[in-house]
Scaffold this active site. Structure first.
Site, PDB file in Angstrom:
ATOM      1  N   GLY A 119       0.808  -1.206   0.000  1.00  0.00           N
ATOM      2  CA  GLY A 119       0.000   0.000   0.000  1.00  0.00           C
ATOM      3  C   GLY A 119       0.837   1.249   0.000  1.00  0.00           C
ATOM      4  O   GLY A 119       2.067   1.208   0.062  1.00  0.00           O
ATOM      5  N   GLY A 121       0.843   5.385   1.539  1.00  0.00           N
ATOM      6  CA  GLY A 121       0.230   6.379   2.396  1.00  0.00           C
ATOM      7  C   GLY A 121       0.889   7.717   2.188  1.00  0.00           C
ATOM      8  O   GLY A 121       1.820   7.848   1.421  1.00  0.00           O
ATOM      9  N   MET A 123       2.711   9.219   4.142  1.00  0.00           N
ATOM     10  CA  MET A 123       4.037   9.278   4.758  1.00  0.00           C
ATOM     11  C   MET A 123       5.060   8.521   3.942  1.00  0.00           C
ATOM     12  O   MET A 123       6.242   8.781   4.031  1.00  0.00           O
ATOM     13  CB  MET A 123       3.968   8.589   6.135  1.00  0.00           C
ATOM     14  CG  MET A 123       4.077   9.518   7.272  1.00  0.00           C
ATOM     15  SD  MET A 123       4.553   8.688   8.757  1.00  0.00           S
ATOM     16  CE  MET A 123       3.372   7.424   8.895  1.00  0.00           C
ATOM     17  N   VAL A 126       4.017   1.146   2.233  1.00  0.00           N
ATOM     18  CA  VAL A 126       3.908   0.033   3.174  1.00  0.00           C
ATOM     19  C   VAL A 126       4.221  -1.267   2.438  1.00  0.00           C
ATOM     20  O   VAL A 126       3.701  -1.508   1.351  1.00  0.00           O
ATOM     21  CB  VAL A 126       2.481  -0.059   3.774  1.00  0.00           C
ATOM     22  CG1 VAL A 126       2.464  -1.065   4.898  1.00  0.00           C
ATOM     23  CG2 VAL A 126       2.042   1.297   4.275  1.00  0.00           C
ATOM     24  N   LYS A 141       6.860   0.097   7.039  1.00  0.00           N
ATOM     25  CA  LYS A 141       6.389   1.352   6.503  1.00  0.00           C
ATOM     26  C   LYS A 141       7.580   2.277   6.325  1.00  0.00           C
ATOM     27  O   LYS A 141       8.292   2.547   7.292  1.00  0.00           O
ATOM     28  CB  LYS A 141       5.409   1.941   7.516  1.00  0.00           C
ATOM     29  CG  LYS A 141       4.539   3.011   7.006  1.00  0.00           C
ATOM     30  CD  LYS A 141       3.482   3.270   8.075  1.00  0.00           C
ATOM     31  CE  LYS A 141       2.290   3.947   7.504  1.00  0.00           C
ATOM     32  NZ  LYS A 141       1.186   4.010   8.423  1.00  0.00           N
ATOM     33  N   ASP A 232      -6.354  10.562  14.429  1.00  0.00           N
ATOM     34  CA  ASP A 232      -6.833  10.414  13.060  1.00  0.00           C
ATOM     35  C   ASP A 232      -7.700   9.174  12.921  1.00  0.00           C
ATOM     36  O   ASP A 232      -7.483   8.349  12.027  1.00  0.00           O
ATOM     37  CB  ASP A 232      -5.655  10.347  12.070  1.00  0.00           C
ATOM     38  CG  ASP A 232      -6.100  10.511  10.627  1.00  0.00           C
ATOM     39  OD1 ASP A 232      -5.412   9.996   9.722  1.00  0.00           O
ATOM     40  OD2 ASP A 232      -7.159  11.139  10.405  1.00  0.00           O
TER      41      ASP A 232
END
Lengths: 464, 105
Positions: A119, A121, A123, A126, A141, A232
């Protein structure tokens, strides 16, 4: 390994609150364009040459010249405008179809071997990876934001450490965060499953979603007890594994993510730099919007927004732009859940409403309270004490459910049951009760309670 | 961003004058010290005026002042050349500066 390539494309997002531009140009606007043009040209010249230039540019138009001269004078003064209110704020979005991944399968980072990318993100990326020492699968991550101070003494580092110390079945455990080959990364529990957001759009029934939410609430409560605020909470941060376990992701990590699986529901902006307002606008609490200090109550608000969305299939706050949404969060009351979905139990609507009070002090006092309220919601009492709902205690290794004879014969009304489990220590409850799956395995020291709807006599078999 | 900051400023002043509205406190993290409240409100009004003359220029100001973007970044967001963004900024800044000075008298 060379300096890591920045994967996220830096895109600047203009948070626009204004309506679309008005095409009709007024006389004033035309005049202003003329004035502005002369002004710019004049300012590009050294001061000594301006007078001559203005003679030429303005000619007989005395008012034009007067305007331009007064503006030249004004522009030589220091203005409020010269010191921006906020330090430069950069919004970073990761595109779905981004460039090639930073890490390749088989590549080794520290003592982790990359399996595949799972995935992306805000930041970083992942990956699924294998811990070569412990021979277990982890999620890795990568962190591309060089501004994040992970290992220092700052507030962010402290929170990250507190988050990594969390250990609860409903929280994704962080194993380590470190730096290898010039790359910062977090290694954490590998969770495979579906997010609550996906389950919602898949049409999973509300009762099940609430059960998951309740388990998430337990995890969040544990984090609050340890002094960590999530900041969040949203449906894409809650995962349900194929085994039915609920895990809350991204605890205490102040940088947010853009979920690539469902951009409509989970679009978020990452703002870095001092003065940033960090969060996902639709789920932010009023105090987050105002940039005030946050506490557990902020998570409770976001949780309430999530419950609203689960119950109504719509978000309570949704503006055309991020700022419009923030404005709604701060100042407007949402449509009452009962109006959007008449089948919402009144107790749930009341809980949602209480969680979403603008003033933190008016919300439920803790996530535990919310978890308890959700638990009570799912009990659906019909005939209270006549059904046998005693606790069954014991050192058990498995719990099976069987019902009385009548069950196999005629069952006209749908029957639903749930098993509530609660850990015990020295004869006293040691944690909040939670709904166990019928085939779950427990170590010693738990107690169980059976809930059947509609209430019937039944048996709980406890097998050693 | 502009709306939130201006609302903050207005509420802050209301509170100073002893109004009954709930307090909205500007977090230090947003880095907007007390004394700027008046200025922000005056600027907000002036910006409304500028927007009537030239919407793009008012947007340039919003981006640069309220969001802290550079000329290059502003140009990219608005989809104009850096030269255009700069000219807009210069003109807008001059106009607003004059407006704010006039307001003070």
């Amino acid at each position: 390994m060379a300096e890591p390539r920045v994967n996220a494309r830096q895109v600047l997002v203009f948070l626009d609150m204004e309506p679309p531009p008005d095409p009709s140009a007024s006389l004033d606007a035309k005049r202003w364009r003329q004035i502005g043009g002369v002004l710019n040209e004049a300012l590009e010249l050294p001061a000594g040459q301006r007078s001559a230039f203005l003679d030429q540019a303005c000619g007989a138009d005395a008012s034009l010249r007067a305007e331009v001269e007064s503006l030249i004078a004004a522009s030589e003064q220091p203005v409020l405008l010269d010191a921006p209110v906020l330090a430069p704020v950069t919004a970073t979005l990761t595109m779905e179809h981004a460039a090639a991944p930073l890490l390749q399968p088989g590549q080794v980072v520290s003592h982790y071997e990359i399996v595949r990318k799972i995935g992306e993100g805000g930041m970083g990326e992942v990956y699924q990876a294998i811990d070569k020492h412990l021979r277990r699968t982890v999620a890795l991550k990568t962190i591309l934001d060089a501004g994040v101070d992970w290992r220092g003494q700052g507030h962010f580092a402290r929170e990250a450490r507190a988050a990594s110390a969390l250990n609860h079945p409903n929280i994704v455990t962080i194993y380590e965060f470190n730096r290898a080959d010039g790359l910062d990364f977090i290694a954490m529990e590998y969770v495979e499953g579906a997010t609550l957001g996906k389950l919602l759009s898949d049409g999973v029934p509300l009762a099940t979603l609430l059960d998951y939410a309740r388990q998430a609430a337990n995890g969040i409560a544990a984090a609050h007890a340890a002094g960590v605020v999530h900041r969040d909470l949203k449906p894409s941060n809650i995962m349900v594994t194929s085994a039915g376990a609920v895990k809350v992701l991204d605890f205490g990590l102040a940088r947010q993510e853009m979920s690539s699986s469902n951009p409509e529901i989970t679009k978020s902006l990452t703002l870095t730099g001092p003065g940033a307002i960090v969060g996902t606008p639709a789920y932010m609490s009023p105090e987050q919007v105002h940039g005030e200090p946050l506490g557990p109550a902020s998570d409770i608000f976001s949780f309430g927004v999530m419950l609203y969305e689960l119950a109504c299939h719509k978000r309570p706050f949704q503006g055309k732009t991020a700022l419009a949404t923030l404005d709604q969060v701060a100042h407007h009351s949402p449509v009452s859940p009962a109006k959007l979905n008449p089948q919402v139990p009144p107790a749930l609507a009341a809980l949602i409403e209480k969680c979403m009070r603008k003033t933190p002090a008016e919300r439920p006092a803790s996530m535990e309270e919310v978890a308890l309220a959700l638990c009570e919601l799912m009990q659906r009492p019909a005939a209270p004490t006549s059904s046998r709902r005693r606790w069954i205690v014991g050192g058990v290794s498995a719990v099976l459910l069987a019902l009385g004879a009548g069950w196999w014969m005629e069952r006209r009304t749908p029957l639903s049951y749930s098993i509530e489990a609660q850990k015990m220590t020295a004869g006293k409850p040691a944690g909040p009760p939670y709904i166990a799956s019928p085939t779950e395995t427990f170590q010693g020291g738990w107690r169980f309670r059976l809930h059947i709807v509609p209430p019937q006599a039944g048996f709980v078999y406890v097998v050693n | 961003m502009r709306r939130i900051l201006v609302d903050h400023a207005r509420a802050h002043l209301r509170e100073k004058r002893g109004g009954g509205t709930p307090t909205l406190v500007l977090n230090e993290a947003i880095d907007c010290p007390e004394g700027r409240s008046f200025e922000l409100i005056a600027l907000d009004d002036a910006l409304d005026g500028l927007a009537k003359l030239d919407r793009q220029q008012s947007r340039v100001v919003e981006l640069r002042f309220f969001t802290g973007l550079s000329i290059a970044e502003t140009a990219e967001v608005l989809g104009v050349s850096k030269a255009t963004a700069n000219r807009d900024w210069v003109a807008a800044r001059a106009w607003l500066s004059r407006e704010l000075m006039r307001g003070k008298c």
